[in-house]
Design an enzyme around this catalytic site. Structure first.
Site, short mmCIF file in Angstrom:
data_model
loop_
_atom_site.label_atom_id
_atom_site.label_comp_id
_atom_site.label_asym_id
_atom_site.label_seq_id
_atom_site.Cartn_x
_atom_site.Cartn_y
_atom_site.Cartn_z
N ASN A 122 0.86 -1.18 0.00
CA ASN A 122 0.00 0.00 0.00
C ASN A 122 0.90 1.24 0.00
O ASN A 122 1.13 1.86 1.03
CB ASN A 122 -0.91 -0.02 1.23
CG ASN A 122 -1.80 1.20 1.34
OD1 ASN A 122 -1.93 1.99 0.40
ND2 ASN A 122 -2.41 1.37 2.49
N THR A 217 -3.53 -5.96 0.81
CA THR A 217 -2.50 -4.95 1.04
C THR A 217 -2.52 -4.53 2.50
O THR A 217 -3.47 -4.82 3.23
CB THR A 217 -2.69 -3.73 0.11
OG1 THR A 217 -1.51 -2.90 0.16
CG2 THR A 217 -3.91 -2.90 0.49
N CYS A 218 -1.45 -3.87 2.94
CA CYS A 218 -1.35 -3.49 4.34
C CYS A 218 -2.13 -2.21 4.63
O CYS A 218 -2.55 -1.49 3.72
CB CYS A 218 0.12 -3.31 4.73
SG CYS A 218 1.03 -2.18 3.66
N THR A 219 -2.30 -1.94 5.91
CA THR A 219 -2.89 -0.69 6.37
C THR A 219 -1.89 -0.05 7.33
O THR A 219 -0.78 -0.55 7.51
CB THR A 219 -4.23 -0.92 7.11
OG1 THR A 219 -3.97 -1.54 8.37
CG2 THR A 219 -5.16 -1.81 6.29
#
Length: 238
Positions: A122, A217-219
């Protein structure tokens, strides 16, 4: 001063990688269909990616993903070395904070599994899966519904039905998707999601016999992942 130089070097490296990816897109002549062409020509088959040229760049490339309305327009790779290799390596096998778009060997490379999970960073500059966060907006979610995946001589189209924050469990190791009951329960879990900023399209039918793709995806929270999921609605191979 040292911190400033380090930051500048980082952003220069990202810029250089983005430039290389733009050059690769140009050389393989990727087509970026808009949403209207997907809806009006759902049975229209084209293979817009030169996979011969892509394989010269990196033999680990086996597909290409394109999401109209976003910046997602990248090759998909799977490492022969280890699953997370492309977490921090670019398409040209250079160390990279951006990494690449990739899958694990828990999935076959033909998108025939019930749930194929595709990973990407991300990135704050919107590259890789950085624009997936736009699906938190309900209007954007409703207006940008399709994922295109290209393979040699093949095109697949998925309709997005869910976008939401989930925990950091490894999906493919946490669910036995060979079990029909578990597949059904998993689908029910998705459609019952009520988290903040979750968008679910209840008008899309997803069954245990369908094929779905999950973009992960990451946060900003290391214990969470943001997922965008689509169900296969067209496969030129069938």
């Amino acid at each position: 001063l040292i911190s400033l130089v380090g930051c500048l070097a980082f952003f220069v490296a990202i810029k250089v990688q983005d430039g290389k990816m733009d050059d690769l897109r140009s050389r393989v002549s990727v087509s970026t269909d808009d949403s209207s062409s997907v809806t009006s020509k759902v049975n229209y088959v084209e293979t817009p990616v030169d996979f011969v040229e892509l394989k010269k760049e990196n033999p680990d490339i086996y597909a290409w993903i394109n999401i109209p309305g976003t910046a997602v327009d990248y090759p998909v790779l799977r490492s022969k070395e280890y699953n997370t290799y492309y977490l921090n390596h670019s398409v040209d096998n250079k160390k990279s904070a951006s990494g690449s778009i990739y899958t694990h060997d828990y999935n076959d490379m033909d998108f025939a599994d019930f749930n194929t999970v595709v990973y990407g960073h991300n990135m704050k500059n919107g590259t890789m899966f950085g624009t997936l966060k736009k699906y938190r907006d309900k209007t954007f979610f409703e207006q940008n519904q399709y994922i295109n995946i290209y393979m040699p001589g093949r095109i697949m189209k998925y309709q997005i039905f869910a976008a939401y924050v989930w925990d950091d469990r490894h999906i493919l190791l946490s669910f036995d998707f060979d079990n029909e009951a578990i597949r059904e329960a998993y689908i029910d879990m998705i459609f019952s999601t009520r988290r903040m900023n979750a968008n679910i399209n209840n008008d899309v039918t997803v069954t245990k016999d369908d094929k779905i793709v999950t973009l992960s995806t990451c946060t900003s929270n290391d214990d969470e992942r943001y997922l965008v999921q689509g169900v296969l609605i067209y496969d030129s191979r069938e």
